[in-house]
Design a protein around this motif. Structure first.
Motif, short mmCIF file in Angstrom:
data_model
loop_
_atom_site.label_atom_id
_atom_site.label_comp_id
_atom_site.label_asym_id
_atom_site.label_seq_id
_atom_site.Cartn_x
_atom_site.Cartn_y
_atom_site.Cartn_z
N PHE A 103 -19.72 -1.10 -5.84
CA PHE A 103 -18.47 -1.86 -5.74
C PHE A 103 -17.30 -0.87 -5.63
CE2 PHE A 103 -17.65 -6.46 -7.10
CZ PHE A 103 -16.50 -6.56 -6.33
N TRP A 104 -17.34 0.14 -6.49
CA TRP A 104 -16.28 1.14 -6.52
C TRP A 104 -16.16 1.88 -5.20
CZ3 TRP A 104 -12.26 2.63 -9.34
CH2 TRP A 104 -11.76 3.91 -9.16
N THR A 105 -17.29 2.20 -4.59
CA THR A 105 -17.30 2.96 -3.35
C THR A 105 -16.39 2.33 -2.30
OG1 THR A 105 -19.55 3.73 -3.74
CG2 THR A 105 -18.78 3.77 -1.47
N VAL A 106 -16.44 1.00 -2.20
CA VAL A 106 -15.67 0.29 -1.18
C VAL A 106 -14.25 0.02 -1.64
CG1 VAL A 106 -15.50 -1.86 0.12
CG2 VAL A 106 -17.72 -0.75 -0.17
N HIS A 107 -14.07 -0.48 -2.86
CA HIS A 107 -12.74 -0.90 -3.29
C HIS A 107 -11.83 0.27 -3.67
CE1 HIS A 107 -13.46 -4.96 -2.59
NE2 HIS A 107 -12.92 -5.50 -3.66
N ALA A 108 -12.39 1.44 -3.89
CA ALA A 108 -11.55 2.61 -4.19
C ALA A 108 -11.49 3.58 -3.02
CB ALA A 108 -12.06 3.32 -5.45
N ARG A 109 -11.99 3.16 -1.87
CA ARG A 109 -11.97 4.05 -0.71
C ARG A 109 -10.53 4.34 -0.29
NH1 ARG A 109 -14.40 -0.15 3.82
NH2 ARG A 109 -12.41 -1.01 4.60
N ASN A 110 -10.36 5.47 0.33
CA ASN A 110 -9.06 5.90 0.86
C ASN A 110 -7.99 6.03 -0.23
OD1 ASN A 110 -10.06 5.95 3.48
ND2 ASN A 110 -9.49 3.83 3.89
N LYS A 111 -8.41 6.27 -1.48
CA LYS A 111 -7.46 6.40 -2.57
C LYS A 111 -7.61 7.76 -3.24
CE LYS A 111 -7.76 1.45 -3.58
NZ LYS A 111 -8.10 0.43 -4.59
N ARG A 112 -6.50 8.22 -3.81
CA ARG A 112 -6.55 9.34 -4.75
C ARG A 112 -6.48 8.76 -6.16
NH1 ARG A 112 -2.39 13.92 -3.05
NH2 ARG A 112 -0.87 12.24 -2.67
N CYS A 113 -7.22 9.34 -7.07
CA CYS A 113 -7.31 8.79 -8.43
C CYS A 113 -6.74 9.78 -9.44
CB CYS A 113 -8.76 8.47 -8.79
SG CYS A 113 -9.40 7.02 -7.95
N ILE A 114 -5.81 9.29 -10.24
CA ILE A 114 -5.26 10.09 -11.34
C ILE A 114 -5.41 9.32 -12.64
CG2 ILE A 114 -3.60 11.24 -9.83
CD1 ILE A 114 -1.41 9.46 -11.10
N THR A 115 -5.36 10.03 -13.73
CA THR A 115 -5.34 9.39 -15.05
C THR A 115 -3.93 9.51 -15.63
OG1 THR A 115 -6.19 11.48 -15.95
CG2 THR A 115 -7.77 9.69 -15.61
N LEU A 116 -3.52 8.45 -16.35
CA LEU A 116 -2.18 8.45 -16.94
C LEU A 116 -2.12 7.36 -18.00
CD1 LEU A 116 0.69 9.63 -16.86
CD2 LEU A 116 1.26 7.91 -15.14
N ASP A 117 -1.69 7.74 -19.20
CA ASP A 117 -1.54 6.77 -20.30
C ASP A 117 -0.14 6.17 -20.23
OD1 ASP A 117 -1.50 5.30 -22.59
OD2 ASP A 117 -1.72 6.99 -23.97
N LEU A 118 -0.05 4.97 -19.71
CA LEU A 118 1.25 4.31 -19.55
C LEU A 118 1.79 3.78 -20.87
CD1 LEU A 118 0.59 2.36 -16.23
CD2 LEU A 118 1.92 4.45 -16.54
N ARG A 119 1.00 3.86 -21.93
CA ARG A 119 1.46 3.43 -23.25
C ARG A 119 2.25 4.52 -23.97
NH1 ARG A 119 -3.42 1.37 -22.09
NH2 ARG A 119 -3.84 -0.84 -22.49
N SER A 120 2.12 5.75 -23.50
CA SER A 120 2.78 6.87 -24.18
C SER A 120 4.11 7.19 -23.50
CB SER A 120 1.87 8.10 -24.13
OG SER A 120 1.78 8.62 -22.81
N PRO A 121 5.10 7.66 -24.28
CA PRO A 121 6.39 8.02 -23.68
C PRO A 121 6.28 9.07 -22.59
CG PRO A 121 6.59 7.84 -26.07
CD PRO A 121 5.12 7.73 -25.75
#
Length: 392
Positions: free
Chosen positions: A52-70
């Motif tokens: 599922f991921w292979t198709v729906h995340a194609r053509n994307k760059r992936c980063i991690t980020l905690d949006l709960r932290s200042p």
């Protein structure tokens, strides 16, 4: 165009996929502790990997980020300043809780377009309720139209409500970007899964409002639209014959060696065929049952009658038409270096065609160095500190 994709699972990621297919630089933001569960979805598995991921995340760059932290919120605002579109599918109020509402984001970047996909939309008495595609399909009335009368309404074996929500989000994003070309200002694109499911229901509402008709499921056909149904062939296969237009019906009658049916008062026009579709389906069904599927398809094609088989995915992958139009394209798995087929890009553009440039990045944060370093100028040491503190 640069797109920041927030949220998880299907509706938001599908919208991001469509924009990425058309060439946008899509940066998917995942929580460093809770990556998108879509990474583990899919019925097929190879070497512990699901697709599922292979198709729906194609053509994307992936980063991690905690949006709960200042610190994470500060980094996100810096990303917003360098972007054109944000796609999110959180429950309404989530971005506001993190101090990242549209009022804040539009101050950072007045041209930002914020596409928000949720179960019920950003306003109204149900706005704050969680929503999934299955419930949206049900509450919108879409599920009621599916299946057979008197039976439990089945679902399509896909998350249709999410897909519709993602498609309407992209439509809204494109309209908002066009408006921005004139005004310089972005805006909010507010998509509810329930409303996306409602929007595709043709004349269901006016049929009820004007004539008191409560449309329901009709099995393999549409009530009043004939002939347009499934018929079983002599080799126990299914064929769809859609000859409800007057001219096509006349061609079908000739192909059946029953040209007199086209002038019979019971079947002579659209309305008459709709009234008498049970009898018409019986006539066509008895005739189709004498033919093997392949021969029947060839015969109907030569006669100019619209017809097609009910294919499994194995037959779809082998289909020459899909192959000729690049609708079955390889996705390069960066984890293994292998290719796996996936769906092609729709629609096809003659001047600026979309493409599948990469499969979904194999791990969360795969593109942290490129995005934070190249785009925002965050140094290796700063990234190491942010990573150690769980911000990225």
């Amino acid at each position: 165009m640069r797109v920041l994709e927030l949220g998880t699972l299907i509706a938001g990621p599908f919208a991001g996929r469509l924009l990425g297919d058309m060439g946008a630089d899509v940066i998917k933001v995942e929580d460093p502790k809770r990556p998108d569960p879509l990474r583990t979805w899919g019925q097929g598995e190879r070497d512990g990997h699901r697709f599922f991921w292979t198709v729906h995340a194609r053509n994307k760059r992936c980063i991690t980020l905690d949006l709960r932290s200042p610190d994470g919120q500060d980094l996100f605002r810096r990303l917003v300043a360098e972007s054109d579109v944000i796609v999110e599918n959180f429950r309404p109020g989530t971005l506001e809780k993190w101090g990242l509402g549209y009022d804040v984001l539009s101050e950072v970047n007045p041209g930002i377009v914020l596409a928000r996909v949720s179960g019920y939309g950003q306003t109204g008495p149900k706005a704050t309720q969680a929503g999934y595609a299955s419930v949206a399909e049900a509450e919108s009335g879409l599920r009621h139209l599916n299946g057979y009368p008197g039976q439990a309404p089945p679902r399509l074996a896909l998350s249709l409500g999410d897909t519709l929500g993602g498609m309407f989000a992209v439509q809204g994003v494109l309209a908002a970007l066009l408006s921005r070309e004139r005004t310089g200002r972005g805006q909010i694109v507010d998509v509810a899964l329930t409303e996306a499911c409602l929007a595709v229901q043709e004349s269901v509402i006016p049929d009820y409002d004007a004539a008191g008709v409560v449309r329901g499921p009709s099995g393999t056909r549409l009530e009043g639209i004939a002939p347009s149904n499934l018929y079983r062939t002599s080799d126990d296969m299914w064929i769809v014959i859609a000859a409800n237009q007057d001219t096509v019906f006349r061609r079908l009658c000739a192909a059946m060696d029953r040209p007199e049916l086209a002038d019979d008062a019971q079947f002579a026009d659209h309305l008459a065929r709709g009234v008498n579709q049970d009898e018409l389906d019986e006539i066509i069904g008895a005739w189709a049952a004498k033919w093997p599927l392949a021969e029947l398809l060839e015969h109907l094609s030569a006669a100019g009658v619209v017809a097609g088989p009910v294919n499994t995915v194995a037959e779809v992958v082998a289909d020459e038409q899909f192959q000729a139009r690049d609708m079955l394209v390889p996705h390069r798995d960066e984890r293994t270096g292998d290719d796996v087929l996936g769906p092609g890009v729709v629609p096809r553009l003659t001047g600026t065609p979309g493409s599948v440039r990469r499969a979904g990045p194999p791990i969360a944060g795969y593109d942290n160095a490129a995005v934070y370093g190249d785009l925002l100028g965050v140094t290796d040491g700063e990234r190491a500190d942010l990573r150690e503190r769980g911000v990225i």
